[in-house]
Write a protein that holds these residues in place. Structure first.
Motif, PDB file in Angstrom:
ATOM      1  N   ASN A  15      13.783  27.458 -13.561  1.00  0.00           N
ATOM      2  CA  ASN A  15      14.375  28.222 -14.656  1.00  0.00           C
ATOM      3  C   ASN A  15      14.966  29.531 -14.129  1.00  0.00           C
ATOM      4  OD1 ASN A  15      15.065  29.544 -17.031  1.00  0.00           O
ATOM      5  ND2 ASN A  15      13.299  28.768 -18.151  1.00  0.00           N
ATOM      6  N   PRO A  16      16.201  29.456 -13.608  1.00  0.00           N
ATOM      7  CA  PRO A  16      16.837  30.652 -13.036  1.00  0.00           C
ATOM      8  C   PRO A  16      16.972  31.804 -14.030  1.00  0.00           C
ATOM      9  CG  PRO A  16      18.081  28.667 -12.491  1.00  0.00           C
ATOM     10  CD  PRO A  16      17.059  28.278 -13.510  1.00  0.00           C
ATOM     11  N   CYS A  17      17.054  31.478 -15.339  1.00  0.00           N
ATOM     12  CA  CYS A  17      17.189  32.537 -16.344  1.00  0.00           C
ATOM     13  C   CYS A  17      15.894  33.322 -16.505  1.00  0.00           C
ATOM     14  CB  CYS A  17      17.617  31.950 -17.692  1.00  0.00           C
ATOM     15  SG  CYS A  17      19.314  31.330 -17.665  1.00  0.00           S
ATOM     16  N   LEU A  18      14.762  32.614 -16.378  1.00  0.00           N
ATOM     17  CA  LEU A  18      13.459  33.275 -16.429  1.00  0.00           C
ATOM     18  C   LEU A  18      13.280  34.144 -15.188  1.00  0.00           C
ATOM     19  CD1 LEU A  18      10.887  33.441 -18.165  1.00  0.00           C
ATOM     20  CD2 LEU A  18       9.957  31.550 -16.815  1.00  0.00           C
ATOM     21  N   LYS A  19      13.739  33.621 -14.064  1.00  0.00           N
ATOM     22  CA  LYS A  19      13.667  34.380 -12.810  1.00  0.00           C
ATOM     23  C   LYS A  19      14.519  35.643 -12.900  1.00  0.00           C
ATOM     24  CE  LYS A  19      14.049  33.732  -7.810  1.00  0.00           C
ATOM     25  NZ  LYS A  19      14.302  32.770  -6.737  1.00  0.00           N
ATOM     26  N   ALA A  20      15.714  35.519 -13.488  1.00  0.00           N
ATOM     27  CA  ALA A  20      16.615  36.664 -13.640  1.00  0.00           C
ATOM     28  C   ALA A  20      15.967  37.755 -14.493  1.00  0.00           C
ATOM     29  CB  ALA A  20      17.926  36.212 -14.276  1.00  0.00           C
ATOM     30  N   THR A  21      15.214  37.342 -15.514  1.00  0.00           N
ATOM     31  CA  THR A  21      14.507  38.298 -16.366  1.00  0.00           C
ATOM     32  C   THR A  21      13.422  39.017 -15.581  1.00  0.00           C
ATOM     33  OG1 THR A  21      14.885  36.872 -18.274  1.00  0.00           O
ATOM     34  CG2 THR A  21      13.201  38.564 -18.510  1.00  0.00           C
ATOM     35  N   HIS A  22      12.693  38.275 -14.758  1.00  0.00           N
ATOM     36  CA  HIS A  22      11.640  38.881 -13.947  1.00  0.00           C
ATOM     37  C   HIS A  22      12.217  39.847 -12.918  1.00  0.00           C
ATOM     38  CE1 HIS A  22       8.680  35.397 -15.009  1.00  0.00           C
ATOM     39  NE2 HIS A  22       8.592  36.400 -15.854  1.00  0.00           N
ATOM     40  N   VAL A  23      13.375  39.519 -12.383  1.00  0.00           N
ATOM     41  CA  VAL A  23      14.038  40.428 -11.432  1.00  0.00           C
ATOM     42  C   VAL A  23      14.452  41.709 -12.168  1.00  0.00           C
ATOM     43  CG1 VAL A  23      16.077  40.753  -9.977  1.00  0.00           C
ATOM     44  CG2 VAL A  23      14.815  38.604  -9.868  1.00  0.00           C
ATOM     45  N   CYS A  24      14.945  41.548 -13.402  1.00  0.00           N
ATOM     46  CA  CYS A  24      15.309  42.712 -14.221  1.00  0.00           C
ATOM     47  C   CYS A  24      14.094  43.608 -14.435  1.00  0.00           C
ATOM     48  CB  CYS A  24      15.880  42.246 -15.570  1.00  0.00           C
ATOM     49  SG  CYS A  24      16.149  43.566 -16.785  1.00  0.00           S
ATOM     50  N   ASN A  25      12.926  42.989 -14.629  1.00  0.00           N
ATOM     51  CA  ASN A  25      11.700  43.759 -14.875  1.00  0.00           C
ATOM     52  C   ASN A  25      11.294  44.633 -13.694  1.00  0.00           C
ATOM     53  OD1 ASN A  25      11.547  42.628 -17.394  1.00  0.00           O
ATOM     54  ND2 ASN A  25      10.016  41.079 -16.855  1.00  0.00           N
ATOM     55  N   LEU A  26      11.871  44.364 -12.514  1.00  0.00           N
ATOM     56  CA  LEU A  26      11.568  45.176 -11.332  1.00  0.00           C
ATOM     57  C   LEU A  26      12.338  46.500 -11.349  1.00  0.00           C
ATOM     58  CD1 LEU A  26      11.649  42.375  -8.615  1.00  0.00           C
ATOM     59  CD2 LEU A  26       9.634  43.361  -9.719  1.00  0.00           C
ATOM     60  N   SER A  27      13.310  46.589 -12.231  1.00  0.00           N
ATOM     61  CA  SER A  27      14.098  47.825 -12.356  1.00  0.00           C
ATOM     62  C   SER A  27      13.732  48.514 -13.662  1.00  0.00           C
ATOM     63  CB  SER A  27      15.598  47.497 -12.358  1.00  0.00           C
ATOM     64  OG  SER A  27      16.342  48.560 -12.916  1.00  0.00           O
ATOM     65  N   LYS A  28      13.294  49.770 -13.583  1.00  0.00           N
ATOM     66  CA  LYS A  28      12.885  50.506 -14.786  1.00  0.00           C
ATOM     67  C   LYS A  28      14.024  50.597 -15.788  1.00  0.00           C
ATOM     68  CE  LYS A  28       9.211  53.340 -12.764  1.00  0.00           C
ATOM     69  NZ  LYS A  28       8.792  54.710 -12.403  1.00  0.00           N
ATOM     70  N   LYS A  29      15.238  50.879 -15.293  1.00  0.00           N
ATOM     71  CA  LYS A  29      16.393  51.028 -16.184  1.00  0.00           C
ATOM     72  C   LYS A  29      16.739  49.694 -16.833  1.00  0.00           C
ATOM     73  CE  LYS A  29      20.236  53.666 -15.559  1.00  0.00           C
ATOM     74  NZ  LYS A  29      21.532  54.096 -14.993  1.00  0.00           N
ATOM     75  N   CYS A  30      16.735  48.611 -16.054  1.00  0.00           N
ATOM     76  CA  CYS A  30      17.074  47.286 -16.576  1.00  0.00           C
ATOM     77  C   CYS A  30      16.102  46.862 -17.662  1.00  0.00           C
ATOM     78  CB  CYS A  30      17.092  46.248 -15.450  1.00  0.00           C
ATOM     79  SG  CYS A  30      17.710  44.615 -15.968  1.00  0.00           S
ATOM     80  N   VAL A  31      14.814  46.983 -17.401  1.00  0.00           N
ATOM     81  CA  VAL A  31      13.821  46.530 -18.381  1.00  0.00           C
ATOM     82  C   VAL A  31      13.831  47.439 -19.611  1.00  0.00           C
ATOM     83  CG1 VAL A  31      11.792  47.798 -17.484  1.00  0.00           C
ATOM     84  CG2 VAL A  31      11.490  45.591 -18.643  1.00  0.00           C
ATOM     85  N   ARG A  32      14.068  48.742 -19.428  1.00  0.00           N
ATOM     86  CA  ARG A  32      14.082  49.665 -20.572  1.00  0.00           C
ATOM     87  C   ARG A  32      15.246  49.367 -21.508  1.00  0.00           C
ATOM     88  NH1 ARG A  32      16.790  54.371 -21.327  1.00  0.00           N
ATOM     89  NH2 ARG A  32      17.347  54.562 -19.121  1.00  0.00           N
ATOM     90  N   LEU A  33      16.464  49.226 -20.947  1.00  0.00           N
ATOM     91  CA  LEU A  33      17.638  49.001 -21.793  1.00  0.00           C
ATOM     92  C   LEU A  33      17.673  47.579 -22.362  1.00  0.00           C
ATOM     93  CD1 LEU A  33      20.373  51.000 -19.820  1.00  0.00           C
ATOM     94  CD2 LEU A  33      19.236  51.621 -21.950  1.00  0.00           C
ATOM     95  N   ARG A  34      17.098  46.626 -21.642  1.00  0.00           N
ATOM     96  CA  ARG A  34      17.019  45.260 -22.161  1.00  0.00           C
ATOM     97  C   ARG A  34      16.039  45.206 -23.328  1.00  0.00           C
ATOM     98  NH1 ARG A  34      13.810  40.878 -21.278  1.00  0.00           N
ATOM     99  NH2 ARG A  34      14.761  38.870 -21.741  1.00  0.00           N
ATOM    100  N   THR A  35      14.883  45.851 -23.168  1.00  0.00           N
ATOM    101  CA  THR A  35      13.891  45.911 -24.250  1.00  0.00           C
ATOM    102  C   THR A  35      14.462  46.627 -25.468  1.00  0.00           C
ATOM    103  OG1 THR A  35      12.117  45.986 -22.609  1.00  0.00           O
ATOM    104  CG2 THR A  35      11.544  46.663 -24.842  1.00  0.00           C
ATOM    105  N   GLU A  36      15.259  47.666 -25.193  1.00  0.00           N
ATOM    106  CA  GLU A  36      15.858  48.482 -26.262  1.00  0.00           C
ATOM    107  C   GLU A  36      16.779  47.641 -27.153  1.00  0.00           C
ATOM    108  OE1 GLU A  36      18.727  52.152 -25.886  1.00  0.00           O
ATOM    109  OE2 GLU A  36      16.748  52.727 -25.122  1.00  0.00           O
ATOM    110  N   TYR A  37      17.732  46.931 -26.525  1.00  0.00           N
ATOM    111  CA  TYR A  37      18.667  46.152 -27.344  1.00  0.00           C
ATOM    112  C   TYR A  37      17.969  44.956 -27.995  1.00  0.00           C
ATOM    113  CZ  TYR A  37      19.795  42.107 -24.212  1.00  0.00           C
ATOM    114  OH  TYR A  37      19.762  40.957 -23.472  1.00  0.00           O
TER     115      TYR A  37
END
Length: 317
Positions: free
Chosen positions: A130-152
């Protein structure tokens, strides 16, 4: 030399002759937003004012996709290019600077490995299918990525799919924030993750929380969608960028007349969070579309089909 439009505007306003011409163009741009059409003399006066700018930096200025005062910059651009918007398919002059380079858009696996080194990778171990699940986990490694993704995600899921209507405007703003401020190394992986099964495809399709950002109870006419886009400086600019960089060409190896498929994908990402937000149409394909229909388009059916076709049957995209 090409400058950004805010700097070019300041330079113009400090020159008396340029100032007068620019104020005329501001009136022309304002007149275009009114219901009453301009008469012949007014159109000539506006065109002459645009031509008077000649080779000034104002006429050749551009905007940056991630600049702070982007809306102001785009307003200046469309003020001096107001005649460009007379016809829909003339929207091929993008207000943005040169598009993405192909090399920049290739996945940098060394950079990804560096991100993951020293981290707890157990959560990534089961993501091979599941590359999309992996992409989400990679996003979670970046504070900015996970913050703005959670926000929207938080804004867009509030009220979505229930009797309470979601706040689409806020949802769109949150999506634009995410795709503009987070590095493309993260965003493109999340949006364009390659799927082999429907579980992955569903996650990819739901990336932009389509219940709020994409679809509504009834499909509007695509011409109405276009009109609402042209009234918004950001949407009109992203559409112009999309038209310029996603023009299909049968003879081109990548199907793009600009021979830059990466620039087309970047322009596609720019459409997300605008009134003309596109999305995947199912969990089992990479086909995309707008949420609109061409039924009841009358004698404008052909134009409507062209708008929808830019997304549904675009070889470049």
């Amino acid at each position: 030399p090409r400058s950004d439009c805010i700097a070019a505007e300041q330079l113009c306003l400090s020159d008396p002759a340029c100032n007068v011409t620019y104020r005329t163009l501001e009136d022309c741009a304002l007149a275009k937003t009114r219901v009453v059409p301009q008469d012949h003399d007014s159109r000539v006066r506006c065109l002459n004012a645009e031509l008077t700018l000649g080779n000034s930096s104002l006429l050749h200025c551009k905007c940056h996709r991630r600049m702070k005062r982007q809306e102001h910059c785009l307003r200046v651009f469309w003020t001096v290019h107001s005649s460009v918007t007379d016809g829909y398919f003339n929207l091929e002059t993008s207000p943005y600077e040169n598009p993405a380079n192909e090399e920049h858009w290739k996945t940098d696996y060394n950079k990804l490995a560096a991100l993951l080194s020293g981290k707890d990778c157990s959560q990534l171990a089961g993501d091979a299918t599941n590359p999309c699940l992996k992409a989400t986990h990679v996003c979670n490694l970046s504070k900015k990525c996970v913050r703005l993704r959670t926000e929207y995600a938080s804004i867009c899921t509030r009220g979505a799919g229930s009797e309470d209507m979601c706040d689409r405007r806020k949802c769109h703003r949150g999506l634009r924030n995410f795709f503009e401020k987070v590095s493309e190394d993260f965003t493109k992986r999340i949006l364009f993750c390659p799927c082999q099964d429907e579980l992955c495809g569903e996650r990819r399709r739901k990336t932009i929380v389509p219940d709020c950002s994409f679809q509504s109870n009834t499909k509007p006419n695509c011409l109405w969608l276009l009109d609402s886009c042209l009234e918004d400086h950001i949407c009109k600019s992203r559409l112009a960028d999309f038209q310029q960089n996603c023009q299909p060409a049968d003879m081109s190896p990548d199907g793009c007349s600009q021979h830059n498929h990466a620039a087309c994908l970047q322009a596609y990402m720019g459409m997300i969070g605008t009134p003309m937000t596109p999305n995947y149409v199912s969990n089992s394909s990479v086909e995309v579309s707008l949420w609109c229909t061409c039924e009841s388009s009358g004698n404008q059916k052909e134009k409507c089909d062209q708008i929808l076709g830019m997304f549904e049957s675009n070889k470049c995209l």
